[in-house]
Design a protein around this motif. Structure first.
Motif, PDB file in Angstrom:
ATOM      1  N   PHE A  44       0.815  -1.207   0.000  1.00  0.00           N
ATOM      2  CA  PHE A  44       0.000   0.000   0.000  1.00  0.00           C
ATOM      3  C   PHE A  44       0.854   1.265   0.000  1.00  0.00           C
ATOM      4  CE2 PHE A  44      -3.057   3.088   1.699  1.00  0.00           C
ATOM      5  CZ  PHE A  44      -4.162   2.787   0.913  1.00  0.00           C
ATOM      6  N   ASP A  45       2.159   1.146   0.282  1.00  0.00           N
ATOM      7  CA  ASP A  45       3.040   2.313   0.260  1.00  0.00           C
ATOM      8  C   ASP A  45       2.977   3.017  -1.092  1.00  0.00           C
ATOM      9  OD1 ASP A  45       3.767   1.453   2.773  1.00  0.00           O
ATOM     10  OD2 ASP A  45       5.652   0.542   2.113  1.00  0.00           O
ATOM     11  N   SER A  46       2.895   2.234  -2.160  1.00  0.00           N
ATOM     12  CA  SER A  46       2.881   2.794  -3.511  1.00  0.00           C
ATOM     13  C   SER A  46       1.547   3.432  -3.857  1.00  0.00           C
ATOM     14  CB  SER A  46       3.198   1.701  -4.539  1.00  0.00           C
ATOM     15  OG  SER A  46       4.493   1.172  -4.328  1.00  0.00           O
ATOM     16  N   VAL A  47       0.575   3.282  -2.968  1.00  0.00           N
ATOM     17  CA  VAL A  47      -0.722   3.945  -3.127  1.00  0.00           C
ATOM     18  C   VAL A  47      -0.756   5.230  -2.314  1.00  0.00           C
ATOM     19  CG1 VAL A  47      -3.216   3.768  -2.755  1.00  0.00           C
ATOM     20  CG2 VAL A  47      -1.931   1.776  -3.579  1.00  0.00           C
ATOM     21  N   VAL A  48      -0.325   5.144  -1.052  1.00  0.00           N
ATOM     22  CA  VAL A  48      -0.488   6.284  -0.157  1.00  0.00           C
ATOM     23  C   VAL A  48       0.378   7.469  -0.554  1.00  0.00           C
ATOM     24  CG1 VAL A  48       1.256   5.604   1.554  1.00  0.00           C
ATOM     25  CG2 VAL A  48      -0.728   6.934   2.275  1.00  0.00           C
ATOM     26  N   ILE A  49       1.579   7.230  -1.061  1.00  0.00           N
ATOM     27  CA  ILE A  49       2.436   8.369  -1.442  1.00  0.00           C
ATOM     28  C   ILE A  49       1.835   9.142  -2.612  1.00  0.00           C
ATOM     29  CG2 ILE A  49       4.691   9.039  -2.358  1.00  0.00           C
ATOM     30  CD1 ILE A  49       5.937   6.880  -0.612  1.00  0.00           C
ATOM     31  N   PRO A  50       1.460   8.505  -3.733  1.00  0.00           N
ATOM     32  CA  PRO A  50       0.823   9.259  -4.816  1.00  0.00           C
ATOM     33  C   PRO A  50      -0.491   9.920  -4.399  1.00  0.00           C
ATOM     34  CG  PRO A  50       1.586   7.136  -5.619  1.00  0.00           C
ATOM     35  CD  PRO A  50       1.695   7.105  -4.124  1.00  0.00           C
ATOM     36  N   VAL A  51      -1.166   9.343  -3.413  1.00  0.00           N
ATOM     37  CA  VAL A  51      -2.442   9.884  -2.969  1.00  0.00           C
ATOM     38  C   VAL A  51      -2.271  11.205  -2.219  1.00  0.00           C
ATOM     39  CG1 VAL A  51      -4.216   9.513  -1.180  1.00  0.00           C
ATOM     40  CG2 VAL A  51      -3.854   7.793  -2.951  1.00  0.00           C
ATOM     41  N   VAL A  52      -1.184  11.342  -1.444  1.00  0.00           N
ATOM     42  CA  VAL A  52      -1.019  12.547  -0.625  1.00  0.00           C
ATOM     43  C   VAL A  52      -0.175  13.625  -1.298  1.00  0.00           C
ATOM     44  CG1 VAL A  52      -1.262  11.183   1.477  1.00  0.00           C
ATOM     45  CG2 VAL A  52       1.030  11.707   0.617  1.00  0.00           C
ATOM     46  N   VAL A  53       0.578  13.274  -2.320  1.00  0.00           N
ATOM     47  CA  VAL A  53       1.413  14.264  -3.017  1.00  0.00           C
ATOM     48  C   VAL A  53       0.602  14.911  -4.135  1.00  0.00           C
ATOM     49  CG1 VAL A  53       3.484  14.617  -4.413  1.00  0.00           C
ATOM     50  CG2 VAL A  53       3.542  13.042  -2.477  1.00  0.00           C
TER      51      VAL A  53
END
Length: 228
Positions: A44-53
């Motif tokens: 899920f790391d690869s989801v949360v970073i694009p989601v918050v940036v």
């Protein structure tokens, strides 16, 4: 076009569901090439970073996610493309070199590229030694590296699970000050420069996460089907 449409929908929905706490986002440059280097606890790391940036951050994902058929295959492809991910054939013996080449192309376009220097997910919560590909990219592209510390993502999608949990989970994303590459490595042997810069990056990530350093490289279990 697909990214623009999907990215307008996926991040707001994901933020509403998981409500991540974000700190230090002002450290993220709004334009220009930048490497986003993070610890790695969950797929899920690869989801949360694009989601918050607020800008596009490109991560690499297994090519299998882009080649499925039917409704499920189409939805999976739209999801990954909507997050800005690019396919990579991890069964290719030259995948590591191809991945670095792809990353350099992204950076040369003035975009942000996300990478996990540990190589694969930490299964015990410790922070493993960084591999020097991240330094190779920074030194070659001459761009800054923004360290990121994640916590809580392992509770959204623990290792061995295929779907994220939708319940209340505390997720924190911390962005550190950019690490710039100047003339300090002029004349330094390539291997030593990459190792030193990588260790600096991992030290910054560790300061953001408070994880215990493992002191060794994290090896991918041969039998594990690890998508990240």
């Amino acid at each position: 076009m697909l990214y623009t449409v999907a990215h307008g929908v996926i991040p707001p929905v994901a933020r509403a569901v998981w409500r991540p706490t974000v700190e230090g986002l002002h450290h993220m440059p709004s334009t220009g090439p930048v490497i986003v280097a993070s610890n790695h606890l969950s797929f899920f790391d690869s989801v949360v970073i694009p989601v918050v940036v607020p800008r596009k951050v490109v991560f690499l994902a297994k090519s299998d996610y882009f080649t499925g058929t039917g409704v499920k295959g189409t939805l999976t492809r739209v999801w990954f493309e909507g997050l800005g991910m690019l396919p990579v054939d991890r069964d290719d013996t030259k995948a590591a070199i191809a991945s670095l080449d792809t990353a350099l192309e992204v950076l040369r376009r003035g975009e942000a590229f996300g990478i996990y220097p540990e190589g694969t997910r930490s299964r015990d919560g410790r922070l493993y030694r960084g591999r020097t590909g991240v330094a190779h990219l920074a030194l070659t592209a001459g761009c800054p590296v923004v360290p990121v510390g994640l916590s809580g993502t392992e509770d959204i999608q623990p290792v061995g699970t295929n779907r994220p949990r939708l319940g209340k989970v505390e997720v924190t994303v911390r962005f550190g000050a950019p690490i710039t590459v100047g003339s300090e490595y002029d004349g330094v042997p390539t291997g030593r420069a990459r190792r030193d810069l990588t260790d600096r990056i991992m030290g910054a990530i560790g300061d953001l996460t408070g994880q215990q350093p493992a002191g060794v490289y994290n090896e991918r279990p041969a039998e594990a089907q690890d998508p990240s």
